[in-house]
Motif scaffolding. Structure first.
Motif, short mmCIF file in Angstrom:
data_model
loop_
_atom_site.label_atom_id
_atom_site.label_comp_id
_atom_site.label_asym_id
_atom_site.label_seq_id
_atom_site.Cartn_x
_atom_site.Cartn_y
_atom_site.Cartn_z
N UNK A 100 4.46 -6.27 10.68
CA UNK A 100 3.45 -5.23 10.44
C UNK A 100 3.73 -4.45 9.17
N UNK A 101 2.64 -3.99 8.53
CA UNK A 101 2.73 -2.91 7.57
C UNK A 101 2.88 -1.66 8.42
N UNK A 102 3.86 -0.84 8.14
CA UNK A 102 4.17 0.27 9.04
C UNK A 102 4.06 1.62 8.35
N UNK A 103 3.58 2.57 9.13
CA UNK A 103 3.54 3.98 8.75
C UNK A 103 4.01 4.75 9.98
N UNK A 104 5.33 4.95 10.06
CA UNK A 104 5.90 5.53 11.27
C UNK A 104 5.67 4.59 12.44
N UNK A 105 5.02 5.09 13.50
CA UNK A 105 4.74 4.26 14.67
C UNK A 105 3.42 3.49 14.54
N UNK A 168 -9.38 -0.61 10.46
CA UNK A 168 -10.24 0.54 10.80
C UNK A 168 -9.63 1.32 11.97
N UNK A 169 -9.82 2.61 11.96
CA UNK A 169 -9.34 3.44 13.06
C UNK A 169 -7.87 3.78 12.99
N UNK A 170 -7.18 3.37 11.94
CA UNK A 170 -5.76 3.69 11.79
C UNK A 170 -5.63 5.06 11.12
N UNK A 171 -4.59 5.81 11.43
CA UNK A 171 -4.37 7.10 10.77
C UNK A 171 -4.15 6.89 9.27
N UNK A 177 5.37 -2.82 3.95
CA UNK A 177 6.17 -3.96 4.39
C UNK A 177 6.71 -4.67 3.15
N UNK A 178 7.89 -5.24 3.26
CA UNK A 178 8.47 -6.01 2.15
C UNK A 178 8.14 -7.49 2.31
N UNK A 179 8.03 -8.16 1.17
CA UNK A 179 7.76 -9.59 1.13
C UNK A 179 8.91 -10.25 0.37
#
Length: 186
Positions: A100-105, A168-171, A177-179
């Motif tokens: 996942x691309x992550x932003x906190x939780x 859509x709908x994400x904060x 994420x690293x590649x």
């Protein structure tokens, strides 16, 4: 007696000069001399992702700031994403370091992103776009060996992904994420 001694010395000196003259002028009659040197080229197998590669610590940013951004495909073309020197034909693989691309939780699946070789690249071989995942996938196969070959990459988020529940709908915020790119000999 002294006169005889002087005469002998003169005679000896004349003989020495004559002998030296014969040696000097007689050199052309002496055979040529040769020397042989061995030159070695000691090669090592080289595989390098060169300094100046944008993928070495670089970033690719996608901005979704309005409805038009979510309703259209976005592509970021990164020149010199990888600059490769390799002494043998090679494959280039790519994978995400997490699912996942992550932003906190908060999370967005990495499969929203497609990576492909841009036609301006100098690397040869077969290539097809890959949908990013945590598995190594071959981005370029059978590339020829070469020195400082550039690979320009297109990073694309298709409209079908940006306008889906995956995004859509994400904060709001930065999702990261690293590649990892891996070059390996055939």
């Amino acid at each position: 007696m002294q006169t005889t001694l002087k005469y002998c010395r003169k005679k000896r000196a004349t003989n020495i000069v004559a002998a030296l003259t014969m040696l000097l002028f007689g050199v052309s009659k002496v055979a040529a001399q040769k020397a042989t040197t061995t030159i070695n080229l000691i090669l090592a197998d080289v595989i390098a992702i060169e300094p100046g590669s944008a993928a070495k610590g670089g970033t690719v940013d996608f901005h979704y700031e309005n409805a038009s951004d979510y309703n259209s495909e976005q592509t970021a073309t990164i020149p010199n994403s990888l600059i490769i020197t390799f002494t043998h034909p090679f494959d280039l693989k790519v994978k995400a370091n997490g699912a996942y691309f992550e932003n906190g939780a908060h999370q967005i699946p990495v499969n929203v992103l497609t990576i492909s070789r841009n036609e301006t690249s100098k690397i040869t071989g077969n290539s097809k776009p890959i949908v990013l995942s945590t598995e190594d996938q071959v981005l370029v196969s059978g590339a020829d060996s070469g020195s400082k070959l550039n690979l320009d990459l297109d990073y694309t988020i298709p409209q079908a992904k940006s306008s889906s529940p995956d995004m859509l709908g994400k904060p709001e915020g930065k999702y990261t994420q690293k590649v990892t790119y891996t070059v390996s000999a055939l």
